[in-house]
Design an enzyme around this catalytic site. Sequence first.
Site, PDB file in Angstrom:
ATOM      1  N   LYS A 172       0.838  -1.213   0.000  1.00 48.63           N
ATOM      2  CA  LYS A 172       0.000   0.000   0.000  1.00 48.63           C
ATOM      3  C   LYS A 172       0.871   1.259   0.000  1.00 48.63           C
ATOM      4  O   LYS A 172       0.578   2.235  -0.708  1.00 48.63           O
ATOM      5  CB  LYS A 172      -0.919  -0.042   1.221  1.00 48.63           C
ATOM      6  CG  LYS A 172      -1.753   1.190   1.460  1.00 48.63           C
ATOM      7  CD  LYS A 172      -2.829   1.388   0.422  1.00 48.63           C
ATOM      8  CE  LYS A 172      -3.583   2.696   0.690  1.00 48.63           C
ATOM      9  NZ  LYS A 172      -4.475   3.052  -0.398  1.00 48.63           N
ATOM     10  N   LYS A 247      -0.138  11.540   5.355  1.00 44.33           N
ATOM     11  CA  LYS A 247       0.160  10.432   6.282  1.00 44.33           C
ATOM     12  C   LYS A 247       0.785   9.256   5.523  1.00 44.33           C
ATOM     13  O   LYS A 247       1.810   8.710   5.932  1.00 44.33           O
ATOM     14  CB  LYS A 247      -1.133   9.976   6.968  1.00 44.33           C
ATOM     15  CG  LYS A 247      -0.947   8.763   7.870  1.00 44.33           C
ATOM     16  CD  LYS A 247      -2.252   8.014   8.146  1.00 44.33           C
ATOM     17  CE  LYS A 247      -2.737   7.235   6.947  1.00 44.33           C
ATOM     18  NZ  LYS A 247      -3.789   6.260   7.207  1.00 44.33           N
TER      19      LYS A 247
HETATM   20  P1  NAD Z   1     -12.514   8.703   7.879  1.00 45.95           P
HETATM   21  O1  NAD Z   1     -11.857   9.726   8.733  1.00 45.95           O
HETATM   22  O2  NAD Z   1     -13.637   9.110   6.985  1.00 45.95           O
HETATM   23  O3  NAD Z   1     -13.059   7.487   8.809  1.00 45.95           O
HETATM   24  C1  NAD Z   1     -12.432   7.028   9.958  1.00 45.95           C
HETATM   25  C2  NAD Z   1     -13.528   6.650  10.941  1.00 45.95           C
HETATM   26  O4  NAD Z   1     -12.935   6.012  12.074  1.00 45.95           O
HETATM   27  C3  NAD Z   1     -14.305   7.868  11.463  1.00 45.95           C
HETATM   28  O5  NAD Z   1     -15.696   7.677  11.221  1.00 45.95           O
HETATM   29  C4  NAD Z   1     -13.980   7.883  12.963  1.00 45.95           C
HETATM   30  O6  NAD Z   1     -15.069   8.339  13.769  1.00 45.95           O
HETATM   31  C5  NAD Z   1     -13.670   6.421  13.210  1.00 45.95           C
HETATM   32  N1  NAD Z   1     -12.862   6.176  14.397  1.00 45.95           N
HETATM   33  C6  NAD Z   1     -11.678   6.725  14.754  1.00 45.95           C
HETATM   34  N2  NAD Z   1     -11.237   6.213  15.916  1.00 45.95           N
HETATM   35  C7  NAD Z   1     -12.157   5.299  16.299  1.00 45.95           C
HETATM   36  C8  NAD Z   1     -12.297   4.441  17.423  1.00 45.95           C
HETATM   37  N3  NAD Z   1     -11.378   4.388  18.394  1.00 45.95           N
HETATM   38  N4  NAD Z   1     -13.395   3.651  17.510  1.00 45.95           N
HETATM   39  C9  NAD Z   1     -14.340   3.687  16.524  1.00 45.95           C
HETATM   40  N5  NAD Z   1     -14.275   4.480  15.444  1.00 45.95           N
HETATM   41  C10 NAD Z   1     -13.201   5.286  15.341  1.00 45.95           C
HETATM   42  O7  NAD Z   1     -11.340   8.010   7.039  1.00 45.95           O
HETATM   43  P2  NAD Z   1     -11.475   7.136   5.720  1.00 45.95           P
HETATM   44  O8  NAD Z   1     -11.329   8.010   4.523  1.00 45.95           O
HETATM   45  O9  NAD Z   1     -12.646   6.227   5.843  1.00 45.95           O
HETATM   46  O10 NAD Z   1     -10.104   6.285   5.815  1.00 45.95           O
HETATM   47  C11 NAD Z   1      -9.967   5.196   6.732  1.00 45.95           C
HETATM   48  C12 NAD Z   1      -8.667   4.492   6.398  1.00 45.95           C
HETATM   49  O11 NAD Z   1      -8.688   4.068   5.033  1.00 45.95           O
HETATM   50  C13 NAD Z   1      -7.417   5.387   6.551  1.00 45.95           C
HETATM   51  O12 NAD Z   1      -6.367   4.612   7.085  1.00 45.95           O
HETATM   52  C14 NAD Z   1      -7.129   5.811   5.117  1.00 45.95           C
HETATM   53  O13 NAD Z   1      -5.761   6.125   4.934  1.00 45.95           O
HETATM   54  C15 NAD Z   1      -7.551   4.580   4.351  1.00 45.95           C
HETATM   55  N6  NAD Z   1      -7.951   4.811   2.966  1.00 45.95           N
HETATM   56  C16 NAD Z   1      -8.754   5.854   2.611  1.00 45.95           C
HETATM   57  C17 NAD Z   1      -9.094   6.019   1.269  1.00 45.95           C
HETATM   58  C18 NAD Z   1      -9.995   7.166   0.827  1.00 45.95           C
HETATM   59  O14 NAD Z   1     -10.116   7.380  -0.394  1.00 45.95           O
HETATM   60  N7  NAD Z   1     -10.640   7.888   1.749  1.00 45.95           N
HETATM   61  C19 NAD Z   1      -8.647   5.125   0.293  1.00 45.95           C
HETATM   62  C20 NAD Z   1      -7.859   4.042   0.687  1.00 45.95           C
HETATM   63  C21 NAD Z   1      -7.507   3.906   2.025  1.00 45.95           C
END
Ligand code: NAD
Length: 296
Positions: A172, A247
């Site tokens: 990744k 990040k």
């Molecule tokens: P986001 O910020 O939209 O979602 C993260 C969620 O985790 C939030 O709803 C938050 O409330 C929740 N959260 C945080 N701490 C928590 C806890 N202790 N208990 C329960 N819930 C908790 O982020 P995202 O865009 O969904 O990304 C999530 C992961 O996926 C990241 O690591 C990101 O790098 C990866 N990612 C994102 C994308 C994208 O296009 N957005 C693509 C590939 C990978």
Amino acid sequence: MATIGFIGLGNMGGPMAINLVKAGHSVKAFDLSQDAIAKVVAEGGQAAATAAEAATDVEFLVTMLPAGKHVEGLMVTGETPLFDVVADGTLIIDSSTIDADTAKRVAATGADRGISFIDAPVSGGVGGAVAGTLAFMVGASDEQFAKAKPILDCMGKNIFHAGDNGAGQVAKACNNMLLAILMTGTSEALNMGVKNGLDPAVLSEIMKQSSGNNWSLQVYNPFPGVMEGVPSSNDYQGGFQVDLMFKDLGLAMELSQQSASPTPMGSQARALFNLHKANGNGGLDFSSVLRLYQDQ
Ligand code: NAD
């Protein structure tokens, strides 16, 4: 049908959990945001009051959290470590993008206690999460991979076994470093063409049919108005935040340092995203890096 706990229902996790529900699985959903839980419940999931409740009595536990500290905190070091709660035989699939060291450390801590924890980060963005077409890069044993695959198939189209624990996160980091380089390069070229009188749509089409073709031009054009349904045509809202790309580039730089792998292009892309973030754009989609060039 499997019983699945799902923790982290944000931009990515929400639609992923909904796809598991649509595939007929029983999903217990938890997030710190009640709104995020409500969206999954509206599609047929069950609300869990705590992370521990989501992790109890399930065959699979999927996590989709921001970073390594959240994953390790929840599993091992937090107030109610989920490793104290999960049943024998539960397979924990962490799809968050985190550093490979944390993924390996959490997996090893789990293995010492007879708990299966694998890394399965994704590529494909929010569109891929909604459509169920994500690519999964899995770090796991053969046995763990075989067990996880039918669940991952409900959320993705291409499921890759990258290697042992942590290998998914290495894949990744490599992919997203390349993506950052391609997006900044595409922005650089488009801005120069437009400043020299070209129409961004015409230039995009020329490069797409020529040797400059790449993913950014194909499905995620950074220039507003060239492509419908992408963040650049929606004021860079939604999509994949600059903060998250920054990040991920940090994770790539850590890997580069640990393995003494030269990454001059990755370092430069990280510097550009750092500057863009410092200008107050951390919450915008990463294709907004085009503005950095336009503002010069
Ligand atoms: P986001 O910020 O939209 O979602 C993260 C969620 O985790 C939030 O709803 C938050 O409330 C929740 N959260 C945080 N701490 C928590 C806890 N202790 N208990 C329960 N819930 C908790 O982020 P995202 O865009 O969904 O990304 C999530 C992961 O996926 C990241 O690591 C990101 O790098 C990866 N990612 C994102 C994308 C994208 O296009 N957005 C693509 C590939 C990978």
